[in-house]
Design an enzyme around this catalytic site. Sequence first.
Site, PDB file in Angstrom:
ATOM      1  N   HIS A   1       0.829  -1.199   0.000  1.00 43.16           N
ATOM      2  CA  HIS A   1       0.000   0.000   0.000  1.00 43.16           C
ATOM      3  C   HIS A   1       0.873   1.262   0.000  1.00 43.16           C
ATOM      4  O   HIS A   1       0.618   2.202  -0.740  1.00 43.16           O
ATOM      5  CB  HIS A   1      -0.917   0.017   1.226  1.00 43.16           C
ATOM      6  CG  HIS A   1      -2.028  -0.978   1.148  1.00 43.16           C
ATOM      7  ND1 HIS A   1      -3.347  -0.623   1.007  1.00 43.16           N
ATOM      8  CD2 HIS A   1      -2.015  -2.329   1.179  1.00 43.16           C
ATOM      9  CE1 HIS A   1      -4.102  -1.705   0.957  1.00 43.16           C
ATOM     10  NE2 HIS A   1      -3.308  -2.757   1.077  1.00 43.16           N
TER      11      HIS A   1
ATOM     12  N   ASP B   1      -5.450   6.124   1.428  1.00 39.85           N
ATOM     13  CA  ASP B   1      -5.496   4.695   1.145  1.00 39.85           C
ATOM     14  C   ASP B   1      -6.949   4.231   1.135  1.00 39.85           C
ATOM     15  O   ASP B   1      -7.832   4.839   1.771  1.00 39.85           O
ATOM     16  CB  ASP B   1      -4.718   3.939   2.210  1.00 39.85           C
ATOM     17  CG  ASP B   1      -4.632   2.450   1.930  1.00 39.85           C
ATOM     18  OD1 ASP B   1      -3.682   2.031   1.271  1.00 39.85           O
ATOM     19  OD2 ASP B   1      -5.541   1.705   2.372  1.00 39.85           O
TER      20      ASP B   1
ATOM     21  N   SER C   1       4.381 -11.349   0.296  1.00 39.50           N
ATOM     22  CA  SER C   1       4.941 -11.216   1.643  1.00 39.50           C
ATOM     23  C   SER C   1       4.170 -12.016   2.676  1.00 39.50           C
ATOM     24  O   SER C   1       4.679 -12.282   3.772  1.00 39.50           O
ATOM     25  CB  SER C   1       4.960  -9.742   2.047  1.00 39.50           C
ATOM     26  OG  SER C   1       3.644  -9.203   2.025  1.00 39.50           O
TER      27      SER C   1
ATOM     28  N   TRP D   1      14.122 -21.569  -3.175  1.00 39.05           N
ATOM     29  CA  TRP D   1      14.737 -20.484  -2.404  1.00 39.05           C
ATOM     30  C   TRP D   1      13.921 -20.292  -1.131  1.00 39.05           C
ATOM     31  O   TRP D   1      12.737 -19.975  -1.184  1.00 39.05           O
ATOM     32  CB  TRP D   1      14.757 -19.208  -3.243  1.00 39.05           C
ATOM     33  CG  TRP D   1      15.581 -18.123  -2.625  1.00 39.05           C
ATOM     34  CD1 TRP D   1      15.144 -16.991  -2.022  1.00 39.05           C
ATOM     35  CD2 TRP D   1      17.007 -18.091  -2.566  1.00 39.05           C
ATOM     36  NE1 TRP D   1      16.202 -16.248  -1.569  1.00 39.05           N
ATOM     37  CE2 TRP D   1      17.362 -16.902  -1.891  1.00 39.05           C
ATOM     38  CE3 TRP D   1      18.014 -18.956  -2.992  1.00 39.05           C
ATOM     39  CZ2 TRP D   1      18.687 -16.548  -1.646  1.00 39.05           C
ATOM     40  CZ3 TRP D   1      19.333 -18.602  -2.748  1.00 39.05           C
ATOM     41  CH2 TRP D   1      19.666 -17.416  -2.080  1.00 39.05           C
TER      42      TRP D   1
ATOM     43  N   ALA E   1      12.953 -13.143  -1.961  1.00 36.46           N
ATOM     44  CA  ALA E   1      13.701 -13.073  -3.209  1.00 36.46           C
ATOM     45  C   ALA E   1      13.295 -11.801  -3.955  1.00 36.46           C
ATOM     46  O   ALA E   1      12.179 -11.305  -3.786  1.00 36.46           O
ATOM     47  CB  ALA E   1      13.418 -14.303  -4.075  1.00 36.46           C
TER      48      ALA E   1
ATOM     49  N   HIS F   1       0.243 -15.570  -6.315  1.00 34.56           N
ATOM     50  CA  HIS F   1      -0.870 -15.454  -5.380  1.00 34.56           C
ATOM     51  C   HIS F   1      -1.885 -14.398  -5.818  1.00 34.56           C
ATOM     52  O   HIS F   1      -2.904 -14.222  -5.176  1.00 34.56           O
ATOM     53  CB  HIS F   1      -0.350 -15.128  -3.986  1.00 34.56           C
ATOM     54  CG  HIS F   1       0.231 -13.746  -3.860  1.00 34.56           C
ATOM     55  ND1 HIS F   1       1.252 -13.277  -4.661  1.00 34.56           N
ATOM     56  CD2 HIS F   1      -0.082 -12.714  -3.031  1.00 34.56           C
ATOM     57  CE1 HIS F   1       1.547 -12.040  -4.325  1.00 34.56           C
ATOM     58  NE2 HIS F   1       0.755 -11.659  -3.347  1.00 34.56           N
TER      59      HIS F   1
ATOM     60  N   ASN G   1       0.014  -5.891  -7.054  1.00 34.20           N
ATOM     61  CA  ASN G   1       1.348  -5.396  -7.372  1.00 34.20           C
ATOM     62  C   ASN G   1       2.164  -6.453  -8.114  1.00 34.20           C
ATOM     63  O   ASN G   1       2.889  -6.142  -9.066  1.00 34.20           O
ATOM     64  CB  ASN G   1       2.071  -4.965  -6.095  1.00 34.20           C
ATOM     65  CG  ASN G   1       1.463  -3.712  -5.498  1.00 34.20           C
ATOM     66  OD1 ASN G   1       1.201  -2.737  -6.198  1.00 34.20           O
ATOM     67  ND2 ASN G   1       1.219  -3.726  -4.199  1.00 34.20           N
ATOM     68  N   SER G   2       2.048  -7.702  -7.693  1.00 35.46           N
ATOM     69  CA  SER G   2       2.762  -8.783  -8.382  1.00 35.46           C
ATOM     70  C   SER G   2       2.243  -8.956  -9.808  1.00 35.46           C
ATOM     71  O   SER G   2       3.022  -9.202 -10.748  1.00 35.46           O
ATOM     72  CB  SER G   2       2.607 -10.094  -7.608  1.00 35.46           C
ATOM     73  OG  SER G   2       3.318 -10.058  -6.396  1.00 35.46           O
TER      74      SER G   2
ATOM     75  N   GLU H   1       3.683  -6.236 -11.980  1.00 36.43           N
ATOM     76  CA  GLU H   1       5.090  -6.521 -12.287  1.00 36.43           C
ATOM     77  C   GLU H   1       5.197  -7.576 -13.384  1.00 36.43           C
ATOM     78  O   GLU H   1       6.014  -7.464 -14.300  1.00 36.43           O
ATOM     79  CB  GLU H   1       5.816  -6.973 -11.028  1.00 36.43           C
ATOM     80  CG  GLU H   1       5.984  -5.869  -9.993  1.00 36.43           C
ATOM     81  CD  GLU H   1       6.411  -6.386  -8.629  1.00 36.43           C
ATOM     82  OE1 GLU H   1       6.767  -7.590  -8.543  1.00 36.43           O
ATOM     83  OE2 GLU H   1       6.384  -5.613  -7.660  1.00 36.43           O
TER      84      GLU H   1
END
Length: 476
Positions: free
Chosen positions: A22, A122, A283, A345, A349, A366, A370-371, A374
């Site tokens: 966030h 937010d 995370s 790993w 990472a 997941h 944001n992932s 990317e």
Amino acid sequence: MTMNPSMATGTVVLLPVWGAGHLMPMLEAGKRLLASSGRALSLTVLVMRPPTEQQASEVEGHIRREEAAGLDVRFHRLPAVEPPTDHVGPVEFISRCVQLHLPHVRAAMSGLACPVAALLLDLFCTEMLDLSRELAVPAYVFFTCNAAALSFFLRLPALHEEVAGEFEEMEGAVDLPGLPPMPPSSLPTPIMDRTKPCCAWYVYHGRCFMDADGIIVNTVAELEQRILSAIADGRCTRGISAPTLYPVGPVISFDPPAKHPHDCVRWLETQPPGSVVLLCFGSGGYFTAPQAHEVARGLERSGHRFLWVLRGPPALGGRHPTDANLAELLPEGFLERTGEKGLVWPTRAPQKEILAHAAVGGFVTHCGWNSILESLWFGVPMAPWPLYAEQHLNAFALVAGMGVAVAMEVDRKRDNFVEAAELERAVKALMGGGEEGRKAREKAGEMKAACRKAVEDGGSSCATLKRLRDAVLRHK
């Protein structure tokens, strides 16, 4: 509070919640607004102390890096509050913490030397909209998720009235304007149990969004055009016009290049182009031994190369994933059998660096937004494995709305369990030469081009950011 010399005549106040997912996108969007204003604006970030020491340390690390950059950004740390202990779920916890910060936010904004030009909130800070009206300051919601999730937030108050029982027991599909008919199993996790406060908080925030002067969305117009149009036309809000939408994405923060390549990146250097599937779960994502065993068997049977970022369950009494104990989580002999094709790993990472590498050809994710951004920025197709929050809705949008992912069956009733055979099938579809994977790869490539064009001069997001800047400067 850190002061920088400034020629700005107005400041934009940012109020994020403490999670990096966030804080960082809102801060990055604010910096872009700052850059477009020609030094007419500065940024003031009001920092709520996170509830755990680990989160507090992470936030302070981000702040120190931003302060060292020398931009016209001030960080004002708000006094700590005593967090609620009788909450049920993270949405209620965050929302009630924000409520407790109201007097501190009022005092901070009233005490600023520079006039406040706008307040960026937010999505869980809508409690502050009344304060913005009290101070006669325009307020914008910064929506860190996608337009599909925003559509749901706006639709939820009416849906809450229309559906009598539990949402997961609804007959038929959910009507979410701009998307194909959606199964109830794809609704966000916090609203699935209507008896818990999290559902009521979602309804509350969805209603409050309508009172904002605008909603800034971390998406790209070309990526979710039908959904954005449905929101703007009032189809999510019973014909009532929604606040002005500002799709300014993809808002992604990139760290400076590392002096030395990460071990994961060095391993990727030894792999053929497009051959590796990345598995990474954010995370908060972790696996217990039974699920990790299923993943291991599925990967081994798929025959494809893989880089698996595996985290273990939180320590007793903790909230955050721990570094994985591979001996406890993985089947005996798995690492030896897959050593030539795979890397497991066991700690954090650098996901962006990994996705940027030419060896990565697919991403089991997941479905945190944001992932997803990317992955799209680097043109990597996905297989969605949603775990919590709005991620099941994101997964549906990726497959049915955007076409950038291959579907994977996730058993929500078994804590989002995925069988080895299903993971094997999805990885083969994603990485193989079949039609499903080919279409996802092509669409991901198209979205990569759209995302990059959007933030260039003259692109859709760049133009939208200028509209937002002009609206803020007009008020100032």
